[in-house]
Design a protein around this motif. Structure first.
Motif, short mmCIF file in Angstrom:
data_model
loop_
_atom_site.label_atom_id
_atom_site.label_comp_id
_atom_site.label_asym_id
_atom_site.label_seq_id
_atom_site.Cartn_x
_atom_site.Cartn_y
_atom_site.Cartn_z
N SER A 55 213.37 95.11 19.11
CA SER A 55 212.43 93.92 19.10
C SER A 55 211.09 94.19 18.18
O SER A 55 210.86 95.51 17.91
N LEU A 56 210.62 93.48 17.63
CA LEU A 56 209.66 93.41 16.63
C LEU A 56 208.43 92.72 17.52
O LEU A 56 207.93 91.56 17.18
N GLU A 57 207.76 93.61 18.36
CA GLU A 57 206.87 92.97 19.19
C GLU A 57 205.38 92.97 18.72
O GLU A 57 204.36 92.47 19.10
N ASP A 58 205.32 93.81 17.52
CA ASP A 58 204.02 94.16 16.82
C ASP A 58 203.39 92.70 16.54
O ASP A 58 203.83 92.13 15.43
N VAL A 59 202.35 92.25 16.98
CA VAL A 59 202.24 90.79 16.76
C VAL A 59 201.31 90.81 15.40
O VAL A 59 201.45 89.59 14.62
N ALA A 60 200.64 91.51 15.19
CA ALA A 60 199.69 91.71 13.82
C ALA A 60 200.65 91.71 12.47
O ALA A 60 200.60 91.13 11.77
N ARG A 61 201.47 92.86 12.80
CA ARG A 61 202.67 92.77 11.56
C ARG A 61 203.43 91.67 11.68
O ARG A 61 203.91 91.10 10.47
N GLN A 62 203.77 91.19 12.81
CA GLN A 62 204.78 89.94 12.89
C GLN A 62 203.81 88.65 11.83
O GLN A 62 204.35 87.80 11.28
N SER A 63 202.65 88.50 12.25
CA SER A 63 201.92 87.55 11.77
C SER A 63 201.79 87.81 10.29
O SER A 63 201.68 86.79 9.56
N ARG A 64 201.57 88.98 9.76
CA ARG A 64 201.28 89.24 8.32
C ARG A 64 202.49 88.89 7.77
O ARG A 64 202.67 88.35 6.66
N THR A 65 203.69 89.43 8.29
CA THR A 65 204.90 89.03 7.50
C THR A 65 205.37 87.54 7.34
O THR A 65 205.72 87.19 6.34
N ILE A 66 205.08 86.96 8.55
CA ILE A 66 205.27 85.38 8.53
C ILE A 66 204.49 84.59 7.66
O ILE A 66 204.73 83.85 6.68
N ASP A 67 203.28 85.21 7.57
CA ASP A 67 202.53 84.45 6.75
C ASP A 67 202.74 84.59 5.25
O ASP A 67 202.73 83.63 4.32
N ARG A 68 202.91 85.82 4.85
CA ARG A 68 203.36 86.22 3.43
C ARG A 68 204.86 85.46 3.13
O ARG A 68 204.65 85.06 2.15
N PHE A 69 205.80 85.39 4.03
CA PHE A 69 206.92 84.76 3.81
C PHE A 69 206.59 83.27 3.48
O PHE A 69 207.06 82.60 2.52
#
Length: 181
Positions: free
Chosen positions: A155-169
């Motif tokens: 599970s990739l539950e880290d929201v901050a990292r998840q948000s940064r990765t999505i925004d960069r993508f």
């Protein structure tokens, strides 16, 4: 000689000249009738003729006065008619000018309202685009995170990292889409 011849010879008088006694009596009768007529009828006739002449002259003077008055009234009416025509032309011109001003004002108001509606539409479209973009980013991010979690197996539950990765993508995808245009 016969009595007729004798009578004819005795009277050698002109048949056109009447006998003197008849002439005198006729002249006297004429003078009496003429005197009577001159004393009694002539003043009445002159009086009637004078009254008639005065009535005719008065009537002519009245007619001339009435004609002068009618002419002055006609001139007044003509002046009033000319003034009324001038006033009507002025009012017509003012109405045309006011109509043109109202039309121009209505066009300007319509243009202003159109511009306001267009501007409000652009603002609404931009707001809807941003909201859709934001909602799409979240949905794509959520889907990408779920997919990545299933692929990685954790599970990739880290929201901050998840948000940064999505925004960069998503930023990379937008740059590629703009470069393709």
């Amino acid at each position: 000689m016969s009595p007729l011849v004798q009578l004819a010879q005795e009277e050698v008088q002109n048949p056109l000249i009447p006998p003197i006694p008849e002439l005198v009596i006729g002249l006297l009768a004429f003078a009496i009738v003429f005197g009577f007529l001159a004393k009694k009828l002539l003043p009445n006739i002159n009086k009637v003729l004078d009254e008639r002449r005065e009535a005719i002259e008065g009537g002519i003077e009245k007619a001339e006065a009435a004609q002068i008055e009618a002419q002055s009234v006609l001139e007044q009416y003509k002046a009033q008619l000319a003034e009324a025509r001038h006033e009507a032309a002025r009012l017509r011109q003012e109405a045309q000018e006011q109509g043109a001003a109202i039309i121009a004002e209505m066009k300007a108001e319509g243009q202003r309202q159109r511009d306001e509606i267009i501007a409000a539409g652009h603002v609404q479209i931009e707001a809807d685009r941003k909201a859709a973009s934001s909602a799409l980013r979240q949905d794509v991010g959520q889907l990408a995170t779920d997919l990545a979690g299933k692929l990685v197996g954790e599970s990739l539950e880290d929201v901050a990292r998840q948000s940064r990765t999505i925004d960069r993508f998503l930023d990379e995808l937008e740059e590629k889409a703009e470069a393709a245009r």
